[in-house]
Design a protein around this motif. Structure first.
Motif, PDB file in Angstrom:
ATOM      1  N   THR A 128      24.058  47.716 104.216  1.00 49.46           N
ATOM      2  CA  THR A 128      23.388  47.377 105.483  1.00 49.46           C
ATOM      3  C   THR A 128      21.935  47.848 105.449  1.00 49.46           C
ATOM      4  O   THR A 128      21.018  47.112 105.822  1.00 49.46           O
ATOM      5  N   VAL A 129      21.773  49.064 104.978  1.00 51.20           N
ATOM      6  CA  VAL A 129      20.417  49.628 104.901  1.00 51.20           C
ATOM      7  C   VAL A 129      19.554  48.821 103.929  1.00 51.20           C
ATOM      8  O   VAL A 129      18.399  48.497 104.225  1.00 51.20           O
TER       9      VAL A 129
ATOM     10  N   ILE B 223      28.711  50.239 108.889  1.00 50.22           N
ATOM     11  CA  ILE B 223      27.380  50.693 108.472  1.00 50.22           C
ATOM     12  C   ILE B 223      27.507  51.406 107.125  1.00 50.22           C
ATOM     13  O   ILE B 223      28.269  52.359 106.985  1.00 50.22           O
ATOM     14  N   ASP B 224      26.810  50.909 106.145  1.00 50.54           N
ATOM     15  CA  ASP B 224      26.856  51.495 104.815  1.00 50.54           C
ATOM     16  C   ASP B 224      25.517  51.276 104.117  1.00 50.54           C
ATOM     17  O   ASP B 224      24.576  50.751 104.719  1.00 50.54           O
ATOM     18  N   VAL B 225      25.489  51.640 102.850  1.00 48.99           N
ATOM     19  CA  VAL B 225      24.233  51.547 102.112  1.00 48.99           C
ATOM     20  C   VAL B 225      23.765  50.084 101.971  1.00 48.99           C
ATOM     21  O   VAL B 225      22.564  49.809 101.961  1.00 48.99           O
TER      22      VAL B 225
ATOM     23  N   CYS C 168      18.390  44.145 114.518  1.00 52.67           N
ATOM     24  CA  CYS C 168      18.916  45.509 114.561  1.00 52.67           C
ATOM     25  C   CYS C 168      19.725  45.743 115.839  1.00 52.67           C
ATOM     26  O   CYS C 168      20.807  46.339 115.802  1.00 52.67           O
TER      27      CYS C 168
ATOM     28  N   LEU D 114      18.722  45.277 105.392  1.00 54.06           N
ATOM     29  CA  LEU D 114      17.760  45.391 106.502  1.00 54.06           C
ATOM     30  C   LEU D 114      16.363  45.702 105.949  1.00 54.06           C
ATOM     31  O   LEU D 114      15.362  45.164 106.416  1.00 54.06           O
ATOM     32  N   GLY D 115      16.347  46.552 104.911  1.00 54.83           N
ATOM     33  CA  GLY D 115      15.073  46.886 104.256  1.00 54.83           C
ATOM     34  C   GLY D 115      14.459  45.661 103.599  1.00 54.83           C
ATOM     35  O   GLY D 115      13.251  45.430 103.705  1.00 54.83           O
TER      36      GLY D 115
END
Lengths: 75, 135
Positions: B112-113, B108-110, B93, B116-117
């Motif tokens: 990336t989320v 940074i977009d969905v 991160c 990472l999740g």
């Protein structure tokens, strides 16, 4: 290695006790002391040192003192 | 943990990297969205390797078990793997934030989320696989 430090390993005779008590399987022993079979395997192989509570529970299953199953061995 | 599990985890993360490379290349180079269909190949590989690495091995279930249902050895394994995963995840991160701080067009977009999740959920199991511990 630090000078003066004595390496002491926790050993056990769990496998012998299982066989001396009606060939109790690892799974059966695991169920009696509420742990997984893999935990019993790890204890027997000396890869995991059980807590005092678990050691006492195992000793209770075989109706012996905890020192009869678990003992210290100097390296 | 068996060697084939380690291979499955490595393949799983490599396929994730390919999914991300394709996605960001298409996005950043403004390529035709048609190229996104290429994602299907690494996604299928990722799904299959996920099955071997985490589902069949029981690791997915293991790392998402309630603390109450774990015995003392399992708790120790989980504690060590989560501690190591936390270090890796925080490093990832921080590295991302650093990269985004340097470049102007922040990606940074969905996606990336989502990735990472995904990493945060699979890392504890992956650490157990590499640690060679049986669950």
């Amino acid at each position: 290695m630090t000078k003066g430090v004595i390496l002491i390993n926790l050993k056990n005779k769990l496998k012998q006790f299982r066989f001396m008590n009606g060939e109790l399987t690892q799974q059966e022993l695991a169920e009696k002391v509420s742990v997984s079979r893999q935990t019993i395997i790890a204890i027997e192989k000396g890869k995991f040192n059980p807590s005092m509570r678990l050691a006492l529970l195992i000793a209770r299953v075989f109706k012996v003192n905890v020192e009869e199953i678990f003992y210290l061995e100097e390296k | 943990m068996k060697k084939k599990n380690i291979t499955a985890v490595v393949i799983n993360y490599i396929s994730l990297i390919f999914v991300l490379i394709i996605f960001y290349v298409v996005k950043l180079l403004d390529c035709s969205k048609f190229y996104l269909f290429l994602e299907i190949i690494p996604l299928v590989v990722m799904r299959i390797s996920f099955n071997f690495a985490y589902h069949k091995s029981g690791l997915w279930k293991f790392i998402h078990k309630s603390q109450k249902t774990l015995d003392e050895r399992e708790s120790q394994i989980l504690y060590r793997s989560i501690r190591m995963s936390y270090n890796i995840f925080v490093s990832l991160c921080l590295m991302l934030i650093l990269i985004f701080a340097v470049i102007e067009k922040s990606p940074i977009d969905v996606v990336t989320v989502i990735w990472l999740g995904y990493i945060s959920h699979t890392l504890p199991a992956a650490v157990i696989v590499f640690g060679g511990e049986e669950i």
